[in-house]
Write a protein that holds these residues in place. Structure first.
Motif, mmCIF file in Angstrom:
data_model
loop_
_atom_site.group_PDB
_atom_site.id
_atom_site.type_symbol
_atom_site.label_atom_id
_atom_site.label_comp_id
_atom_site.label_asym_id
_atom_site.label_seq_id
_atom_site.Cartn_x
_atom_site.Cartn_y
_atom_site.Cartn_z
ATOM 1 N N LEU A 144 0.840 -1.203 0.000
ATOM 2 C CA LEU A 144 0.000 0.000 0.000
ATOM 3 C C LEU A 144 0.875 1.253 0.000
ATOM 4 C CD1 LEU A 144 -2.898 1.199 0.318
ATOM 5 C CD2 LEU A 144 -2.525 1.112 2.786
ATOM 6 N N GLU A 145 0.781 2.010 -1.089
ATOM 7 C CA GLU A 145 1.524 3.279 -1.161
ATOM 8 C C GLU A 145 0.605 4.402 -0.690
ATOM 9 O OE1 GLU A 145 3.233 4.039 -5.067
ATOM 10 O OE2 GLU A 145 3.377 1.856 -5.328
ATOM 11 N N ILE A 146 1.139 5.198 0.199
ATOM 12 C CA ILE A 146 0.317 6.245 0.805
ATOM 13 C C ILE A 146 0.979 7.607 0.584
ATOM 14 C CG2 ILE A 146 -0.746 7.088 2.946
ATOM 15 C CD1 ILE A 146 -0.297 4.257 4.075
ATOM 16 N N SER A 147 0.175 8.578 0.228
ATOM 17 C CA SER A 147 0.656 9.949 0.155
ATOM 18 C C SER A 147 -0.415 10.848 0.764
ATOM 19 C CB SER A 147 0.915 10.307 -1.313
ATOM 20 O OG SER A 147 1.072 11.686 -1.429
ATOM 21 N N VAL A 148 -0.068 11.501 1.855
ATOM 22 C CA VAL A 148 -1.031 12.411 2.488
ATOM 23 C C VAL A 148 -0.386 13.781 2.619
ATOM 24 C CG1 VAL A 148 -2.475 10.852 3.851
ATOM 25 C CG2 VAL A 148 -0.303 11.582 4.774
ATOM 26 N N SER A 149 -1.179 14.812 2.466
ATOM 27 C CA SER A 149 -0.670 16.157 2.731
ATOM 28 C C SER A 149 -1.827 17.044 3.149
ATOM 29 C CB SER A 149 0.043 16.731 1.506
ATOM 30 O OG SER A 149 -0.872 16.949 0.476
ATOM 31 N N ALA A 150 -1.491 18.021 3.949
ATOM 32 C CA ALA A 150 -2.509 18.950 4.435
ATOM 33 C C ALA A 150 -1.928 20.344 4.425
ATOM 34 C CB ALA A 150 -2.939 18.574 5.850
ATOM 35 N N ASN A 151 -2.779 21.319 4.206
ATOM 36 C CA ASN A 151 -2.297 22.699 4.274
ATOM 37 C C ASN A 151 -3.352 23.571 4.932
ATOM 38 O OD1 ASN A 151 -4.100 24.064 2.196
ATOM 39 N ND2 ASN A 151 -3.264 22.365 1.028
ATOM 40 N N MET A 152 -2.885 24.637 5.508
ATOM 41 C CA MET A 152 -3.819 25.588 6.119
ATOM 42 C C MET A 152 -3.242 26.981 5.971
ATOM 43 S SD MET A 152 -5.396 25.747 9.974
ATOM 44 C CE MET A 152 -6.747 24.603 9.803
ATOM 45 N N SER A 153 -4.111 27.965 5.845
ATOM 46 C CA SER A 153 -3.629 29.340 5.759
ATOM 47 C C SER A 153 -4.644 30.284 6.385
ATOM 48 C CB SER A 153 -3.398 29.736 4.295
ATOM 49 O OG SER A 153 -4.617 29.733 3.608
ATOM 50 N N ASP A 154 -4.163 31.417 6.761
ATOM 51 C CA ASP A 154 -5.064 32.443 7.299
ATOM 52 C C ASP A 154 -4.445 33.807 7.032
ATOM 53 O OD1 ASP A 154 -7.241 33.539 8.537
ATOM 54 O OD2 ASP A 154 -6.370 33.481 10.533
ATOM 55 N N SER A 155 -5.274 34.807 6.911
ATOM 56 C CA SER A 155 -4.745 36.171 6.847
ATOM 57 C C SER A 155 -5.740 37.109 7.506
ATOM 58 C CB SER A 155 -4.469 36.584 5.401
ATOM 59 O OG SER A 155 -5.659 36.942 4.760
#
Ligand SMILES: [Ca+2]
Length: 420
Positions: A144-155
């Motif tokens: 099982l190949e897994i790729s996870v990513s998350a991003n967050m931003s605020d201004s």
């Protein structure tokens, strides 16, 4: 590039570390019309004369130009860090930035005695501070190949100076053109701010209504006994400036309409001939207050009503309700609902923006003809969401959305792809 330094060059833990920074200045003529550097003349007609009165052509200075006007400056400062750790399996970045709009070209409010349009002057400044962060992991568990990513931003932005501007209206002070800015900004506050009435529940009985009328009169409060006069079940609006009058001076700042803590989440999986990819998107805070038909129930008596009011409004049997009494009387509905603090919703949501599930058949043959790859897949957009919006509207539609937005759509597709 810190990871190229001797003390990190051979590290297995930190594979890549880079510090970035930037400073830039840009000129802008935002809000400045093509001939904004000239005072223009408008022609018209006016009747002159006493005995042989007739229309004569007139001319007047229709705008003024300030010869000290210059470019607006936009100053951007940014610092960022990129990293990859543990054999490049964990990656991410952090960015902080600040953008200053200095010497914004604004038209100030002059007394009407000026007789013409006031010139734009470099009198405003706006400060915007923000951050962005991203974190991801690439790896595998067995096949099982897994790729996870998350991003967050605020201004966040703040009008840092605007010649002492202190003008606002109840509701959303939306800046949608350079013409209306001066009337809708307050120094020290963000642009597109909400100013709403603070409320303290609903009148439980006639005695509470009488006590309210004994304390307050005038302003937006209808006289007792008038058709829009208060009765039990109506909203108790707070006299925040304590002057004995309930009017538009009592609204208070209650956040802005910009989305905050906006985030995205990617999950991609591969297992033998299967593949799966998904993308979620959302925001943790975005305030909305409905306008027009949805600013109050029965805002127009012929309109369809939102089912979100149902069972949640004040009646004698339901005195601890979420919303005040229903009324088809326009004034009463306005007092009870329009621009009151409980009408502000937090448009907090997460939505599955896209989903793809596929299966790849390898080394197939059809009538002795080899098929390199046959792929069957399902793909969908906007398949589901979790949202705090109470009235059933699409959380990604505009903040002040009314009942005239285009209906929201979900899409599904099944596909077959053959590579020979
Ligand atoms: Ca007041």
């Amino acid at each position: 590039m810190i990871s190229s330094e001797n003390f990190l060059k051979d590290s297995n833990t930190i594979n890549f570390l880079k510090l970035r920074g930037g400073y830039g200045e840009l000129g802008s003529t935002s809000g400045f019309d093509n001939f904004g550097y000239l005072s223009t003349v408008n022609f018209g007609n006016t009747v002159f004369g006493q005995t042989n009165a007739g229309q004569q052509v007139t001319s007047r200075a229709s705008s003024l130009f300030s010869d000290t006007t210059t470019w607006e400056r936009i100053i951007t400062k940014e610092i960022g860090l990129d990293f990859r750790l543990f054999n490049n399996s964990i990656f991410g970045s952090i960015d902080l930035y600040q953008k200053d709009n200095e010497d914004m070209l604004i038209s100030l409010v002059y007394p009407d005695i000026l007789g013409t349009t006031a010139p734009l002057t470099n009198s405003g400044s706006l400060e915007t501070k923000g951050w962005e962060a991203q974190l991801g992991w690439n790896g595998n568990i067995g096949d099982l190949e897994i790729s996870v990513s998350a991003n967050m931003s605020d201004s966040r932005n703040e009008i840092t100076s605007y010649e002492g501007a202190d003008s606002f209206v109840p509701g959303l002070n939306l800046i949608d053109s350079s013409d209306n800015i001066a009337d809708l900004v307050v120094e020290g506050r963000p642009i597109n701010s909400f100013y709403l009435y603070e409320t303290d529940g609903f009148f439980a009985n006639q005695a509470e209504v009488d006590a309210y009328y004994a304390t307050y009169s005038g302003g937006i409060l209808a006289d007792q006994g008038a058709s829009a006069g208060l009765v039990p079940g109506d909203t108790r609006i707070v006299d925040t400036n304590e002057d004995g009058v309930i009017d538009t001076d009592d609204v208070t700042f209650q956040g802005d309409s910009s989305p905050h803590y906006v985030y995205g989440f990617n999950l991609n999986l591969k297992y033998k001939n299967w593949d799966f990819s998904s993308f979620f998107q959302g925001a943790l805070q975005q305030y909305i207050v409905r306008t027009g038909y949805f600013s109050a129930p029965f805002q127009a008596v012929w309109q369809n009503q939102s089912a979100s009011w149902l069972g949640k409004t004040w009646t004698q049997e339901n005195p601890n309700s979420e919303f005040p009494r229903l009324s088809t009387q326009g004034g009463a509905g306005g007092w009870n609902y329009v621009n009151n603090d409980f009408m502000r919703q937090n448009n907090k949501y997460v939505r599955l923006k896209s989903l793809i599930v596929g299966y790849n058949f390898k080394d197939l043959k059809i009538a002795n003809r080899p098929i390199n790859n046959l792929r069957i897949y399902f793909s969908g957009n906007d398949l589901f969401e979790l949202t705090k919006v109470k009235d059933g509207y699409d959380p990604e539609s505009a903040a002040g959305a009314n009942n005239n937005t285009y209906p929201f759509m979900r899409t599904w597709a099944l596909g077959v792809k053959v590579s020979l």
